[in-house]
Motif scaffolding. Structure first.
Motif, PDB file in Angstrom:
ATOM      1  N   LYS A   2      13.423 -20.438   3.974  1.00 16.71           N
ATOM      2  CA  LYS A   2      12.837 -21.594   3.316  1.00 16.71           C
ATOM      3  C   LYS A   2      13.619 -22.863   3.646  1.00 16.71           C
ATOM      4  O   LYS A   2      13.034 -23.910   3.939  1.00 16.71           O
ATOM      5  CB  LYS A   2      12.798 -21.359   1.803  1.00 16.71           C
ATOM      6  CG  LYS A   2      12.024 -22.395   1.031  1.00 16.71           C
ATOM      7  CD  LYS A   2      11.932 -22.000  -0.427  1.00 16.71           C
ATOM      8  CE  LYS A   2      11.145 -23.037  -1.219  1.00 16.71           C
ATOM      9  NZ  LYS A   2      11.031 -22.683  -2.645  1.00 16.71           N
ATOM     10  N   TYR A   6      12.350 -26.327   5.647  1.00 19.09           N
ATOM     11  CA  TYR A   6      12.468 -27.662   5.061  1.00 19.09           C
ATOM     12  C   TYR A   6      13.266 -28.613   5.956  1.00 19.09           C
ATOM     13  O   TYR A   6      13.014 -29.816   5.980  1.00 19.09           O
ATOM     14  CB  TYR A   6      13.111 -27.581   3.672  1.00 19.09           C
ATOM     15  CG  TYR A   6      12.111 -27.349   2.570  1.00 19.09           C
ATOM     16  CD1 TYR A   6      11.375 -28.402   2.038  1.00 19.09           C
ATOM     17  CD2 TYR A   6      11.883 -26.077   2.060  1.00 19.09           C
ATOM     18  CE1 TYR A   6      10.448 -28.201   1.032  1.00 19.09           C
ATOM     19  CE2 TYR A   6      10.956 -25.861   1.049  1.00 19.09           C
ATOM     20  CZ  TYR A   6      10.242 -26.933   0.531  1.00 19.09           C
ATOM     21  OH  TYR A   6       9.317 -26.722  -0.455  1.00 19.09           O
ATOM     22  N   LYS A  12       7.863 -27.617   9.175  1.00 22.16           N
ATOM     23  CA  LYS A  12       7.423 -27.809   7.792  1.00 22.16           C
ATOM     24  C   LYS A  12       5.984 -28.326   7.755  1.00 22.16           C
ATOM     25  O   LYS A  12       5.153 -27.860   6.970  1.00 22.16           O
ATOM     26  CB  LYS A  12       8.363 -28.784   7.082  1.00 22.16           C
ATOM     27  CG  LYS A  12       7.982 -29.070   5.639  1.00 22.16           C
ATOM     28  CD  LYS A  12       8.920 -30.091   5.033  1.00 22.16           C
ATOM     29  CE  LYS A  12       8.480 -30.476   3.630  1.00 22.16           C
ATOM     30  NZ  LYS A  12       9.321 -31.522   3.038  1.00 22.16           N
ATOM     31  N   HIS A  16       2.855 -26.260   6.229  1.00 21.12           N
ATOM     32  CA  HIS A  16       2.061 -26.908   5.185  1.00 21.12           C
ATOM     33  C   HIS A  16       0.592 -26.949   5.578  1.00 21.12           C
ATOM     34  O   HIS A  16      -0.297 -26.718   4.737  1.00 21.12           O
ATOM     35  CB  HIS A  16       2.597 -28.318   4.933  1.00 21.12           C
ATOM     36  CG  HIS A  16       2.070 -28.949   3.679  1.00 21.12           C
ATOM     37  ND1 HIS A  16       0.940 -29.735   3.677  1.00 21.12           N
ATOM     38  CD2 HIS A  16       2.509 -28.907   2.399  1.00 21.12           C
ATOM     39  CE1 HIS A  16       0.699 -30.157   2.446  1.00 21.12           C
ATOM     40  NE2 HIS A  16       1.637 -29.666   1.656  1.00 21.12           N
ATOM     41  N   PHE A  58       4.793 -21.886  -2.271  1.00 23.17           N
ATOM     42  CA  PHE A  58       6.129 -22.471  -2.122  1.00 23.17           C
ATOM     43  C   PHE A  58       6.591 -23.198  -3.391  1.00 23.17           C
ATOM     44  O   PHE A  58       7.676 -23.754  -3.425  1.00 23.17           O
ATOM     45  CB  PHE A  58       6.202 -23.412  -0.908  1.00 23.17           C
ATOM     46  CG  PHE A  58       5.143 -24.480  -0.853  1.00 23.17           C
ATOM     47  CD1 PHE A  58       5.287 -25.660  -1.554  1.00 23.17           C
ATOM     48  CD2 PHE A  58       4.005 -24.297  -0.066  1.00 23.17           C
ATOM     49  CE1 PHE A  58       4.322 -26.648  -1.493  1.00 23.17           C
ATOM     50  CE2 PHE A  58       3.042 -25.292   0.005  1.00 23.17           C
ATOM     51  CZ  PHE A  58       3.199 -26.461  -0.715  1.00 23.17           C
TER      52      PHE A  58
END
Length: 201
Positions: A2, A6, A12, A16, A58
């Protein structure tokens, strides 16, 4: 993993995109199918089938035991965690956008908005939609009653056994054992423990 995602902006953005439709601004259908894996639900909780569940993996989302999310409501944790306690009832047509924490034995009337999100708008050279958002958590304590059509804005805390009048717009914290009404909402009653009764402010 994770943390790596990020830190890598391109990755990312891609992840997304895989999770959220940029046009519909809600989780893609295959993500929604897996919500039973990442949305925590207490025993006896009820979410009516017409509830819009914009709940992403998330962020965290939990709904307590014997709590009810009534028809045509919308739950959204895309920008902040969403926690709903035990024996709490979210009324018809509510919209709850995290980060929001709602306690136990809370009663929320119809068509209430509770949002921890605000759009940025300060730069007049950029469209508001492209300026991003700010988030400040909303906290509703145990045993609160929020009347229909109320609006609870980002950053507000509502204390235990407080009452928010129907149609009120709450822009500031409301203390425990008080009644707040109006736009903007103001405290009009408090419980006096020395007199064992409610008194007008």
């Amino acid at each position: 993993m994770k943390a790596y995602i990020y830190q890598n902006k391109s990755l990312k953005r891609f992840v997304h995109w895989l999770i959220m439709s940029p046009v519909r601004t809600r989780p893609r259908w295959y993500v929604r199918m897996l919500q039973f894996l990442y949305v925590k639900r207490g025993r006896g909780s009820v979410i009516y089938s017409s509830v819009r569940r914009d709940l992403v993996p998330f962020r965290r989302c939990s709904i307590g035991s014997s709590s009810v999310i009534e028809s045509f409501s919308a739950l959204n944790n895309a920008v902040g965690d969403l926690f709903i306690g035990d024996h709490t009832r979210i009324g018809i047509g509510n919209t709850i956008i995290g980060p929001v924490t709602i306690g136990n034995h809370v009663n929320i009337g119809q068509h209430v908005l509770i949002s921890g999100l605000n759009h940025q708008y300060e730069d007049i050279e950029i469209t508001i939609a492209d300026q991003g958002v700010t988030v400040v958590a909303v906290c509703v304590a145990d045993d609160v009653w929020i009347g229909g059509n109320a609006v609870i804005l980002a950053g507000v805390s509502i204390g235990q056994h407080a009452v928010i009048g129907a149609g009120s717009v709450v822009t500031k914290d409301v203390p425990a054992y008080s009644v707040a009404v109006g736009n903007p909402a103001k405290v009009v009653k408090v419980y006096d423990f020395s007199l064992n009764c409610w008194v007008k402010v």
